[in-house]
Design a protein around this motif. Structure first.
Motif, PDB file in Angstrom:
ATOM      1  N   ASN A 202      59.801  -9.889 -15.138  1.00  0.00           N
ATOM      2  CA  ASN A 202      60.171  -8.729 -14.335  1.00  0.00           C
ATOM      3  C   ASN A 202      59.292  -8.598 -13.102  1.00  0.00           C
ATOM      4  O   ASN A 202      59.745  -8.218 -12.028  1.00  0.00           O
ATOM      5  N   ILE A 203      57.970  -8.896 -13.254  1.00  0.00           N
ATOM      6  CA  ILE A 203      57.052  -8.853 -12.123  1.00  0.00           C
ATOM      7  C   ILE A 203      57.455  -9.876 -11.074  1.00  0.00           C
ATOM      8  O   ILE A 203      57.501  -9.590  -9.883  1.00  0.00           O
ATOM      9  N   ARG A 204      57.776 -11.079 -11.529  1.00  0.00           N
ATOM     10  CA  ARG A 204      58.188 -12.125 -10.599  1.00  0.00           C
ATOM     11  C   ARG A 204      59.496 -11.745  -9.903  1.00  0.00           C
ATOM     12  O   ARG A 204      59.684 -11.965  -8.712  1.00  0.00           O
ATOM     13  N   ALA A 205      60.419 -11.128 -10.672  1.00  0.00           N
ATOM     14  CA  ALA A 205      61.698 -10.735 -10.098  1.00  0.00           C
ATOM     15  C   ALA A 205      61.512  -9.664  -9.042  1.00  0.00           C
ATOM     16  O   ALA A 205      62.128  -9.695  -7.980  1.00  0.00           O
ATOM     17  N   ASP A 206      60.585  -8.694  -9.311  1.00  0.00           N
ATOM     18  CA  ASP A 206      60.333  -7.631  -8.343  1.00  0.00           C
ATOM     19  C   ASP A 206      59.814  -8.206  -7.032  1.00  0.00           C
ATOM     20  O   ASP A 206      60.203  -7.780  -5.951  1.00  0.00           O
ATOM     21  N   ALA A 207      58.901  -9.190  -7.145  1.00  0.00           N
ATOM     22  CA  ALA A 207      58.329  -9.803  -5.950  1.00  0.00           C
ATOM     23  C   ALA A 207      59.402 -10.533  -5.158  1.00  0.00           C
ATOM     24  O   ALA A 207      59.435 -10.484  -3.933  1.00  0.00           O
ATOM     25  N   GLN A 208      60.309 -11.223  -5.889  1.00  0.00           N
ATOM     26  CA  GLN A 208      61.349 -11.979  -5.212  1.00  0.00           C
ATOM     27  C   GLN A 208      62.389 -11.063  -4.571  1.00  0.00           C
ATOM     28  O   GLN A 208      62.976 -11.396  -3.556  1.00  0.00           O
ATOM     29  N   GLU A 209      62.599  -9.876  -5.154  1.00  0.00           N
ATOM     30  CA  GLU A 209      63.632  -8.975  -4.665  1.00  0.00           C
ATOM     31  C   GLU A 209      63.174  -8.150  -3.466  1.00  0.00           C
ATOM     32  O   GLU A 209      64.000  -7.570  -2.775  1.00  0.00           O
ATOM     33  N   TYR A 210      61.884  -8.044  -3.209  1.00  0.00           N
ATOM     34  CA  TYR A 210      61.392  -7.236  -2.098  1.00  0.00           C
ATOM     35  C   TYR A 210      62.047  -7.672  -0.792  1.00  0.00           C
ATOM     36  O   TYR A 210      62.143  -8.876  -0.517  1.00  0.00           O
TER      37      TYR A 210
ATOM     38  N   GLY B  29      45.393  -4.467   0.350  1.00  0.00           N
ATOM     39  CA  GLY B  29      45.891  -4.557  -1.019  1.00  0.00           C
ATOM     40  C   GLY B  29      47.364  -4.864  -1.104  1.00  0.00           C
ATOM     41  O   GLY B  29      47.895  -5.086  -2.200  1.00  0.00           O
ATOM     42  N   THR B  30      48.049  -4.909   0.035  1.00  0.00           N
ATOM     43  CA  THR B  30      49.459  -5.297   0.029  1.00  0.00           C
ATOM     44  C   THR B  30      49.579  -6.729  -0.480  1.00  0.00           C
ATOM     45  O   THR B  30      48.867  -7.616  -0.007  1.00  0.00           O
ATOM     46  N   PRO B  31      50.438  -6.999  -1.459  1.00  0.00           N
ATOM     47  CA  PRO B  31      50.522  -8.332  -2.070  1.00  0.00           C
ATOM     48  C   PRO B  31      50.793  -9.439  -1.055  1.00  0.00           C
ATOM     49  O   PRO B  31      51.580  -9.257  -0.122  1.00  0.00           O
ATOM     50  N   PRO B  32      50.145 -10.582  -1.214  1.00  0.00           N
ATOM     51  CA  PRO B  32      50.333 -11.701  -0.279  1.00  0.00           C
ATOM     52  C   PRO B  32      51.777 -12.159  -0.140  1.00  0.00           C
ATOM     53  O   PRO B  32      52.202 -12.541   0.952  1.00  0.00           O
ATOM     54  N   ASP B  33      52.542 -12.133  -1.250  1.00  0.00           N
ATOM     55  CA  ASP B  33      53.928 -12.583  -1.152  1.00  0.00           C
ATOM     56  C   ASP B  33      54.773 -11.617  -0.328  1.00  0.00           C
ATOM     57  O   ASP B  33      55.712 -12.020   0.370  1.00  0.00           O
ATOM     58  N   VAL B  34      54.427 -10.341  -0.362  1.00  0.00           N
ATOM     59  CA  VAL B  34      55.118  -9.347   0.460  1.00  0.00           C
ATOM     60  C   VAL B  34      54.768  -9.568   1.935  1.00  0.00           C
ATOM     61  O   VAL B  34      55.637  -9.523   2.803  1.00  0.00           O
ATOM     62  N   ILE B  35      53.484  -9.817   2.212  1.00  0.00           N
ATOM     63  CA  ILE B  35      53.057 -10.105   3.586  1.00  0.00           C
ATOM     64  C   ILE B  35      53.789 -11.335   4.115  1.00  0.00           C
ATOM     65  O   ILE B  35      54.254 -11.352   5.265  1.00  0.00           O
TER      66      ILE B  35
END
Length: 321
Positions: free
Chosen positions: A19-27, A259-265
């Motif tokens: 679910n964590i991985r999915a959330d990151a991918q869906e952003y 603190g913004t996640p690197p994958d979001v950046i």
């Protein structure tokens, strides 16, 4: 019992991690707020709105520009620094953000530690303009005249500590001339007085000054970039005019709270880069005196750090507080 506990932990990990991985991918999955620490209609606001529209198309969610003007940009930047670092609140800013690091006492955030760079969006230049009554046609002639009349020439700006002020102080420090600073409550009133001949010169935003240059009400001497402006290819740079090292860019870029996640950046940077490489964007920004200049997050971070150091030195040399 221990084995039973380990089993439950393993089950939880199997459920939660995907679910964590999915959330990151869906952003992103909802609207993104883009804070602009100045009023509507300012240079950074116009660039932010142009950029927001294109990034909305690319990411499939709405970018909402939130103007939070006041205290030379501190109010908006503070709000961004205290926001949840989830990628849904960002800050678009420019040189004043770096300048405040040395000018504002007890700044309620750390310019470098409390933010993470997303990327630079655009770059632009200032234009050195004089009233036609001033008997100079180049920066070299301006410096000669200023040395012959120490303290008799003046330049206007958008206010103490404004980037148009520091652009003038930087020329003074590199050339050793004594030109008096006249601060205004915004660049608009300063331009009006320059056109009226109440002040001698200004380091102005290209968009604000160019219409008056075209009508002959102001005379353009040079631009402040390292290379010539695409909008004014026939106008030399200050460096070409004989002041080595003089480069002042009116850049705009996007930051997120630390603190913004690197994958979001990375996702945001990719969208910003795509937006800035669009041919239509180049045409839109050119009308505002800006040029697309996308960068990586790391490159923008280095630019910001170097700007903090440079403007700190200029502020100290000119005695600004």
């Amino acid at each position: 019992m221990k084995d039973e506990g380990r089993t439950w932990i393993a089950i939880l990990l199997l459920v939660v991690l995907p679910n964590i991985r999915a959330d990151a991918q869906e952003y992103p999955t909802r609207a993104i707020r883009l804070i602009v620490a100045s009023s509507a209609g300012s240079g950074v606001d116009i660039v932010a709105r142009i950029t927001a529209r294109r990034m909305s198309d690319i990411l499939g969610v709405q970018f909402v520009v939130d103007n939070r003007a006041g205290a030379a940009g501190v109010i908006g930047a503070q709000l961004a620094s205290k926001s949840i670092p989830d990628g849904y609140t960002l800050l678009m800013t420019g040189p004043s953000f770096a300048i405040n690091a040395s000018l504002v006492r007890k700044l309620p955030y750390d310019v470098l530690r409390d933010f993470v760079p997303v990327g630079r969006a655009t770059t632009g230049y200032y234009i050195v303009v004089v009233h036609p009554s001033l008997p100079v046609t180049s920066v070299k002639e301006l410096i000669v005249l200023a040395r012959a009349r120490p303290g008799q020439l003046n330049f206007g700006s958008g206010g103490n500590g404004n980037s148009t002020h520091l652009a003038g102080e930087y020329l003074k420090s590199l050339s050793g001339v004594n030109i008096v600073h006249v601060p205004y409550r915004g660049s608009g009133p300063a331009i009006v007085d320059l056109v009226a001949g109440q002040i001698h010169l200004m380091f102005a935003n290209v968009t604000a000054a160019l219409p008056h240059v075209k009508t002959g009400k102001l005379r353009a001497l040079a631009t402040s970039g390292e290379t010539r402006s695409l909008a004014l290819p026939d106008l030399p740079t200050v460096i070409e005019a004989g002041v080595p090292g003089y480069v002042v860019t009116n850049w705009f870029g996007i930051l997120g709270p630390a603190g913004t996640p690197p994958d979001v950046i990375a996702r945001l940077n990719a969208a910003l880069t795509t937006a800035m490489r669009d041919n239509d964007m180049r045409d839109l920004l050119a009308g505002e005196g800006a040029e697309p200049a996308p960068s990586t997050a790391g490159e923008f971070g280095k630019l910001l750090a170097s700007e903090v150091v440079r403007w700190g030195k200029v502020s100290k040399a000119s005695g600004l507080q």
